[in-house]
Design an enzyme around this catalytic site. Structure first.
Site, PDB file in Angstrom:
ATOM      1  CE  LYS A 178      30.593  98.403  71.615  1.00  0.00           C
ATOM      2  NZ  LYS A 178      30.161  96.978  71.317  1.00  0.00           N
ATOM      3  CD  GLU A 204      29.350  90.191  75.572  1.00  0.00           C
ATOM      4  OE1 GLU A 204      30.526  90.146  75.500  1.00  0.00           O
ATOM      5  OE2 GLU A 204      28.316  90.669  74.864  1.00  0.00           O
TER       6      GLU A 204
END
Length: 316
Positions: free
Chosen positions: A165, A31
């Site tokens: 996360k 990305e």
């Protein structure tokens, strides 16, 4: 030989990536949000080069993805990396933003979700990211669910990451992936990791220690007709990890404060991440770099194993 459509009018391949795909070499998509939004210039460009180097060290070719002039860039030159790293105000482009940014002809930094769209179009079966999005805490009220999870159900790409996360509701994230029949494989670990933390407290559905078996599992998933991703997780190195209990305590306190301040939606994630960084006195910076490099390296290794497996199958 690659089945990639090199004439696709929405794709602009770098010469290196085009040659690699054409000749059947392993390629790993990356990305560009980490370049345009993750770090200040020139540290962001230096980090992008380290990530690409980690892929190369395992024998694969990196293909950093971005959006510019109405097309996806599939692989970036040094000049491209510098431009994306030094240009201010590049919008973060998730899946829903792609058509508008392409139509406007502007620049866009790809997230996990939009990178998967591009990788799938380009015929790149592997993608590396430090961590994925997921179901947010309080999603039963906010319906805040990352587009990453939706895109996993649509893109035939193996995603290598260090889990999701800790600021997310990891239990609901795993439930969502199970409901959508997205396989989760943890490499050399029993637990589903949580980015900075080696364990989320949740057991992984599958542990595999052999890269060839993982390659075979990916191939089987797609041979069964599935159009979805395969999620492969690997925990952060132990020496760089932050304790699960420590992070959880910080997040709970910060989440209460965020609610008190009326911070919700897209603003909640950076708020909570800043709170963790501040409370851990910057340990997250080292941890973030560690997972960026380790996931890229593992993706390179698995991409090579996948190519080797497919060649053996073709020769059988």
């Amino acid at each position: 030989m690659s089945k990639t459509d090199f004439s696709h009018d929405l794709l602009r391949f770098s010469d290196e990536v085009k040659e690699a795909l054409h000749s059947g070499k392993p390629v790993v998509a990356l990305e560009s949000t980490v370049i345009a939004h993750g770090l200040p210039y020139p540290e962001n460009v230096a980090t992008a080069r380290k990530i690409e180097a980690a892929v190369r060290a395992e024998g694969a070719i990196p293909a950093t993805i971005g959006i510019e002039n109405g097309r996806f860039l599939i692989g970036m030159s040094d000049a491209d990396l510098e431009r994306f790293g030094s240009t201010r105000g590049i919008p973060k482009a998730s899946s829903r933003d792609i058509p508008v940014i392409l139509a406007q002809g502007g620049m866009g930094a790809t997230t996990v979700a939009s990178s998967l769209v591009a990788a799938d179009l380009a015929g790149i079966p592997f993608f590396a990211s430090a961590g994925i999005g997921g179901v947010h805490r309080g999603a039963e009220r906010s319906m805040d669910i990352s587009a990453d999870l939706i895109q996993f159900t649509r893109s035939r790409v193996a995603v290598v990451c260090a889990g999701a996360k800790s600021i997310l509701d990891l239990g609901l994230t795993l439930e969502y992936l199970e409901t959508q029949c997205v396989p989760i494989i943890s490499y050399q670990s029993d637990d589903f990791p949580a980015f900075y933390c080696r364990s989320s407290g949740f057991h992984s559905p599958h542990r595999l220690d052999d890269a060839t078996v993982i390659a075979r599992s990916i191939d089987m998933h797609w041979k069964l007709g599935n159009q979805s991703s395969v999620l492969i997780t690997h925990p952060i190195h132990e020496e760089d990890a932050i304790g699960t209990d420590e992070v959880e305590s910080i997040i709970r306190e910060a989440a209460v404060q965020a609610e008190h301040e009326g911070i919700r939606g897209p603003g909640a994630t950076p708020y909570l991440m800043r709170a963790v960084a501040k409370a851990t006195e910057g340990k997250t910076v080292k941890a973030n770099m560690s997972v960026l490099i380790s996931t890229a390296a593992l993706a390179g290794k698995l991409a090579c194993a996948h190519i080797d497996y497919l060649r053996q199958q073709n020769q059988a």
